[in-house]
Design an enzyme around this catalytic site. Structure first.
Site, mmCIF file in Angstrom:
data_model
loop_
_atom_site.group_PDB
_atom_site.id
_atom_site.type_symbol
_atom_site.label_atom_id
_atom_site.label_comp_id
_atom_site.label_asym_id
_atom_site.label_seq_id
_atom_site.Cartn_x
_atom_site.Cartn_y
_atom_site.Cartn_z
ATOM 1 N N GLU A 142 0.854 -1.187 0.000
ATOM 2 C CA GLU A 142 0.000 0.000 0.000
ATOM 3 C C GLU A 142 0.890 1.238 0.000
ATOM 4 O O GLU A 142 1.842 1.290 0.767
ATOM 5 C CB GLU A 142 -0.915 0.027 1.225
ATOM 6 C CG GLU A 142 -1.963 1.116 1.098
ATOM 7 C CD GLU A 142 -2.939 1.153 2.278
ATOM 8 O OE1 GLU A 142 -2.821 0.324 3.201
ATOM 9 O OE2 GLU A 142 -3.809 2.019 2.274
ATOM 10 N N GLY A 294 3.574 2.582 10.766
ATOM 11 C CA GLY A 294 3.341 1.800 11.983
ATOM 12 C C GLY A 294 3.101 0.326 11.695
ATOM 13 O O GLY A 294 3.728 -0.539 12.299
ATOM 14 N N ALA A 295 2.211 0.047 10.750
ATOM 15 C CA ALA A 295 1.857 -1.336 10.480
ATOM 16 C C ALA A 295 1.015 -1.394 9.220
ATOM 17 O O ALA A 295 0.601 -0.359 8.698
ATOM 18 C CB ALA A 295 1.062 -1.930 11.644
ATOM 19 N N MET A 296 0.746 -2.622 8.751
ATOM 20 C CA MET A 296 0.019 -2.790 7.496
ATOM 21 C C MET A 296 -0.889 -4.010 7.583
ATOM 22 O O MET A 296 -0.467 -5.084 8.000
ATOM 23 C CB MET A 296 1.037 -2.930 6.358
ATOM 24 C CG MET A 296 0.416 -3.164 5.000
ATOM 25 S SD MET A 296 -0.582 -1.737 4.475
ATOM 26 C CE MET A 296 -1.829 -2.569 3.496
ATOM 27 N N ASN A 298 -2.228 -6.260 5.596
ATOM 28 C CA ASN A 298 -2.317 -7.285 4.558
ATOM 29 C C ASN A 298 -3.168 -8.468 5.007
ATOM 30 O O ASN A 298 -3.066 -8.913 6.145
ATOM 31 C CB ASN A 298 -0.917 -7.819 4.246
ATOM 32 C CG ASN A 298 0.091 -6.719 4.137
ATOM 33 O OD1 ASN A 298 -0.005 -5.866 3.275
ATOM 34 N ND2 ASN A 298 1.038 -6.688 5.062
ATOM 35 N N HIS A 330 -6.215 -1.792 15.355
ATOM 36 C CA HIS A 330 -6.484 -1.081 14.101
ATOM 37 C C HIS A 330 -6.271 -2.014 12.901
ATOM 38 O O HIS A 330 -7.146 -2.135 12.034
ATOM 39 C CB HIS A 330 -5.573 0.146 14.007
ATOM 40 C CG HIS A 330 -5.738 0.943 12.770
ATOM 41 N ND1 HIS A 330 -6.533 2.072 12.707
ATOM 42 C CD2 HIS A 330 -5.224 0.790 11.527
ATOM 43 C CE1 HIS A 330 -6.494 2.567 11.490
ATOM 44 N NE2 HIS A 330 -5.698 1.803 10.746
ATOM 45 N N GLU A 331 -5.125 -2.652 12.853
ATOM 46 C CA GLU A 331 -4.838 -3.514 11.690
ATOM 47 C C GLU A 331 -5.799 -4.700 11.648
ATOM 48 O O GLU A 331 -6.263 -5.096 10.587
ATOM 49 C CB GLU A 331 -3.389 -3.988 11.699
ATOM 50 C CG GLU A 331 -2.338 -2.883 11.788
ATOM 51 C CD GLU A 331 -2.532 -1.736 10.811
ATOM 52 O OE1 GLU A 331 -3.090 -1.969 9.719
ATOM 53 O OE2 GLU A 331 -2.136 -0.604 11.152
ATOM 54 N N GLU A 353 -9.759 4.199 6.472
ATOM 55 C CA GLU A 353 -8.901 4.682 7.563
ATOM 56 C C GLU A 353 -9.679 5.447 8.640
ATOM 57 O O GLU A 353 -9.494 5.207 9.825
ATOM 58 C CB GLU A 353 -7.753 5.522 7.008
ATOM 59 C CG GLU A 353 -6.780 4.735 6.116
ATOM 60 C CD GLU A 353 -6.189 3.496 6.779
ATOM 61 O OE1 GLU A 353 -6.323 3.342 8.014
ATOM 62 O OE2 GLU A 353 -5.614 2.664 6.054
HETATM 63 N N1 B3K Z 1 -2.911 1.065 5.636
HETATM 64 C C1 B3K Z 1 -1.604 1.253 6.219
HETATM 65 C C2 B3K Z 1 -0.917 2.486 5.789
HETATM 66 C C3 B3K Z 1 -0.250 2.411 4.474
HETATM 67 C C4 B3K Z 1 0.554 3.647 4.204
HETATM 68 C C5 B3K Z 1 1.095 3.681 2.825
HETATM 69 N N2 B3K Z 1 1.895 4.850 2.579
HETATM 70 C C6 B3K Z 1 -1.638 1.202 7.712
HETATM 71 C C7 B3K Z 1 -2.937 1.511 8.347
HETATM 72 O O1 B3K Z 1 -3.482 2.582 8.237
HETATM 73 O O2 B3K Z 1 -3.470 0.648 8.973
HETATM 74 ZN ZN ZN Z 2 -5.378 1.924 8.778
#
Ligand code: B3K
Ligand code: ZN
Length: 915
Positions: A142, A294-296, A298, A330-331, A353
């Site tokens: 992302e 911070g985190a992703m 996937n 959050h993730e 978000e």
């Molecule tokens: N969705 C990711 C953020 C990605 C940032 C890319 N530049 C983390 C989050 O908001 O949970």
């Molecule tokens: Zn997010």
């Protein structure tokens, strides 16, 4: 195979162009299934893909026009081979565009495309796409990183089913992870449906992952390397057994307990509050230290910055523990709000978000103190989002255009987006909001949708018209609400008049009135809630909170049967992200002492203190140092004394109430900031309060000493916070340095040690030098703790010391052997903490602070454009400074802009700041 080898590194000489929301077109081609095959190697990884594609029936192709060509995004890929329906494509049948895209002019309506590319993960310093960190492999896709892995329609509205085969050296890469469920693993090569045949060298092994849920490619992930798992289990309420694992480097296993607990609590909470269950057999989290954010989220394989996973009492502060809980949640919550239902295009980013931040805020509120969580979130919003709304990058929650989408992962999209969702929740009520969520998933599961779709679900579920409300998504800027009122004892009528206006922002010179929910109550002189009834209502007046909606530029609200002259308590719980103006100081003091709403109590105290500080700044500007000699404002001192006296009831809340508004916040309340005067005033006020309240501060400090085992529950966190708030004041009085030193030496957890170190760092004492050296010696091999060592020094401001000396020390950290510009956490610890957390030194009138930040941006940009662009933000606020600072900030920006080959993101931030 065609004999081709072409590199498509992006053309850096092209002038970046903007993408506009109104230009959206549905994808020309869809991908039904994709099989990926990775042969991992740090210098040359082969990626083979097999895409089952078809023309999108919804794509607009004007009649008579030839069928549109196939265009696949790509960046920094070396194309090795290309086959269409099994036939190798010769060079005349496709082309590579200057932006890296692959174009095949002639394709049938249905086809299978097989592509082989080579990429170099170890050379990938952007940390976007596939890269290595500490010898292991990780991906970040992302927003537009998948195109750095292979050619693909890299846009969120192309949702495909992914199968991923990973082949790697067994010794160095024993663990091979991807999205979905694991299906096969072993040493031997094999043919799987949809997989390409491949030769496997000795010593290599493979794993196959199948993700049954269609997803956009930004949710793809691969993690491989020498990792160990901390495992857990979760049974969903419908009985699905989920194997949980947190993958870390050997030696970090004893720091994963809090993350695992937080994960299980998140899974349970989402079932209980929203009825949302997890949908795969495994849930993996992998943590690494080289990460841009911070985190992703996937699908099934979240990738985390170690900062939001690893914690042990001796290495992590209470704030770190709370950050982990929030980010893990959050993730995890994205699995539904983001993954199952995703965004049609990146302009809709707040769809996932804003909503997911709202969800994580509610989760954390339920896990700890709702009141303290709320005021901290509001403080965060005002520290980051309000300045954004008042600066050159101001944009609506749903932006209208961007040059680099990575620049729009902003406080506006996240935090203000969450406030917008919260306002909907307030307006339609919790039960209708839950019905709206159910309807949203019922309608849009497995779809890529828009913010309209979300608002429509909320409208349909509640029956409340939200068409005007959607203006919150379109209009940038922070509305200002001014209050005036009158009471007539003879008629027992009270009239509350609210006016709103929103300042202009770039591209939006004229603003319309917004629908602003104002949760409010009326208090009598003793602080009791008065019964409320609006004129014309046919109800019995009832005491408590009700929500008024201010929709016009000016509106009168007339209350009947009001028995006493009331004090209005407005924006309870911070019911809208606005600035409230026009509350006189004596009312603020009253509300701070008496309101039943904890947010308004805290807020009124902060607003009162802000007023005191602004007065002092004005006097300081007029009279110089002499203005600071007077004893602190009596009202403020009394309020602080009362807070201390009542602190036992809620130590966490008292700790927040004892903190004076920060220097940046005070600066934001001035038409033109004066960082040096604000710093002088705040320090003088702190010292005055410390002297005046020395005895109760010391009593509180001693009374909160804790010899018991370390606990991370809300009550223990609150006590530590209060004790350290007291230490902050006591350090300014006699014996303060010794007290901090004793706490540093005796501290049995990182919260107390770091609080003491921060206090010492702001002194010019031998204790400072010794403590910093001892801390470094103990933690030099622990990256997350060493980040704190950098940050504390970057934010240090020693009284009486010359600015050039302080700045030289901070600059010296940049050449310290432990500084590594390739590691975003380290860059943020030094340059980010300095620019945001040391306003007096950053805004040094000689410009050395600005020059330092520009130097960091210029050095970082060629390596990691995304992180470099983020560092530019503080320089963009030059319009808020007087000369010579404004000119020096522009000069720093202009120096960055003059660098040839600037990344798109940095170019966008700097050019907009100078526009
Ligand atoms: N969705 C990711 C953020 C990605 C940032 C890319 N530049 C983390 C989050 O908001 O949970
Ligand atoms: Zn997010």
């Amino acid at each position: 195979m065609a004999d081709i080898q072409r590199d498509n590194s992006p053309d850096t000489t092209a002038v970046p162009h903007a993408v506009h929301r109104g230009d959206y077109q549905p994808p020309t081609f869809l991908v039904d299934a994709v099989a990926l095959h990775f042969e991992l190697d740090p210098a040359a990884t082969l990626v083979r893909s097999r895409l089952v594609m078809r023309r999108n029936p919804l794509a607009r192709e004007s009649a008579g026009e030839r069928a549109a060509p196939l265009r696949l995004d790509g960046e920094s890929l070396t194309l090795r081979s290309l086959r269409l329906d099994g036939e190798a494509l010769t060079a005349d049948l496709y082309r590579l565009e200057p932006d890296g895209a692959l174009v095949i002019p002639e394709v049938p309506d249905h086809f299978v495309l097989e592509v082989e590319v080579e990429i170099a993960p170890a050379a990938n310093t952007e940390l976007s796409g596939l890269y290595t960190s500490g010898g292991n492999y990780y991906t970040q896709c992302e927003a537009e990183g998948f195109r750095r892995i292979t050619f693909f329609p890299d846009r969120p509205d192309v949702m495909a089913r992914f199968t991923t085969t990973i082949v790697a050296d067994r010794a160095s890469c024993p663990i091979l992870l991807s999205n979905g469920n694991p299906t096969e693993a072993g040493d031997l090569p094999g043919e799987l449906p949809g997989e390409l045949p491949g030769e496997l060298a000795a010593g290599r092994h493979r794993a196959v992952w199948v993700d049954p849920h269609p997803k956009p490619c930004y949710l793809f992930a691969l993690v491989a390397g020498d990792l160990v798992a901390v495992r857990g289990r979760f049974t969903t309420r419908s009985g699905r057994e989920v194997a949980l694992a947190i993958w870390v480097r050997r030696g970090d296993e004893d720091r994963c307990g809090h993350a695992m607990r937080s994960l299980k609590e998140s899974m349970r909470w989402d079932e209980e509050v929203f009825g949302l269950e997890y949908d795969l057999d495994v849930f993996n989290i992998a943590a690494l230290s080289d990460f841009n954010m911070g985190a992703m989220e996937n699908k099934g394989l979240n990738v985390f910055n170690t900062k939001y996973v690893l914690a042990r009492p001796d290495t992590a502060t209470d704030a770190d523990y709370q950050g982990i809980e929030t980010v893990i949640a959050h993730e995890y919550f994205h699995n539904w709000t983001g993954n199952r239902v995703t965004c049609r295009d990146w302009f809709q980013l707040s769809l996932k978000e804003g909503l997911t931040v709202f969800r994580d805020q509610e989760f954390s509120a339920d896990m700890g103190s709702r009141a303290v969580k709320r005021l901290r979130d509001v403080r965060g919003l005002r520290a980051a989002q309000f300045p954004e709304d008042a600066g050159p990058m101001a944009h609506p929650v749903r932006p209208d255009s961007y040059i680099e989408i990575d620049n729009f992962y902003t406080p506006t999209v996240y935090q203000k987006g969450a406030e917008v969702v919260r306002m909907m929740h307030t307006l339609i009520g919790a039960p209708a909001f839950r019905k709206g969520m159910d309807l949203y998933f019922e309608r849009h599961d497995n779809q890529a949708v828009t913010i309209e779709d979300f608002a429509q679900a909320m409208q349909d579920a509640s029956g409340i018209d939200l068409s005007h409300f959607k203006l919150w998504y379109a209009q940038a800027g922070t509305p200002e609400v001014t209050v005036s009122d009158s009471y007539d004892p003879s008629t027992r009528r009270y009239v509350l008049t609210l006016r709103q206006s929103t300042p202009p922002t770039p591209g939006q010179p004229v603003k319309r009135p917004m629908p602003i929910p104002v949760a409010m109550g009326l208090l009598d002189g003793e602080g009791r809630e008065l019964p409320l009834r609006l004129a014309g209502e046919n109800t019995t007046p009832a005491p408590g909170t009700r929500v008024l909606v201010l929709e016009e530029a000016e509106q009168r609200f007339e209350f009947e049967a009001v028995d006493a002259p009331p004090v209005p308590s407005l924006l309870r719980g911070y019911s809208a992200p606005v600035k409230l103006l026009g509350m006189p100081p004596e009312r603020l003091r009253f509300l701070a002492a008496h309101d039943t709403d904890p947010f308004v109590r805290w807020e009124s105290g902060q607003q009162y203190a802000t007023g005191v500080m602004l007065d002092l700044v004005a006097r300081h500007q007029r009279d110089g140092e002499a203005a600071l000699a007077a004893p602190p404002d009596a009202g403020l001192a009394e309020a602080m004394a009362a807070t201390l006296a009542g602190a036992a009831a809620d130590p966490a809340f008292a700790a927040e109430a004892l903190l004076l508004p920060g220097e940046n916040f005070v600066a934001d309340q001035m038409p033109v900031a004066d960082p040096a005067a604000i710093h002088a005033v705040r320090e003088a006020l702190r010292a005055g309060l410390a002297a005046r309240l020395a005895a109760p501060l010391r009593d509180a400090y001693d009374g909160l000493a804790d010899d018991g085992p370390y606990r991370i529950d809300g009550a223990s966190i609150g006590r530590r916070a209060l004790r350290n708030a007291c230490l902050g004041y006591l350090a300014l009085g006699p014996g303060g340095v010794a007290l901090a030193r004793a706490q540093f030496d005796g501290g049995r957890n990182m919260t107390d040690v770091l609080a003491a170190l921060a206090v010492l760092a702001d002194t010019d004492s031998p204790e400072r030098t010794e403590a910093l050296a001892a801390f470094h010696a103990r933690w030099r091999d622990d990256p997350l703790v060493l980040d704190k060592w950098f940050a504390i020094q970057a934010m240090a401001r020693r009284p009486g010391r010359a600015a050039p000396d302080d700045l030289a020390d901070i600059r010296a950290l940049y050449t310290h052997p432990d500084f590594d510009i390739r590691n975003p956490n380290r860059v943020r610890s030094l340059a980010g903490s300095f620019a945001a957390g040391n306003p007096d030194r950053f805004h040094d009138a000689g410009g050395a602070g600005y020059r330092f930040l520009a130097d960091v941006v210029i050095a970082l940009d060629p390596l990691n454009g995304q992180t470099a662009a983020r560092m530019v933000t503080p320089l963009g606020a030059w319009r808020r400074q007087a000369e010579p600072r404004a000119a020096l900030m522009r000069e720093a920006l202009a120096r960055i802009l003059a660098v040839p080959g600037l990344s798109r993101g940095t170019y966008e931030k700097v050019s907009k700041a100078l526009a």
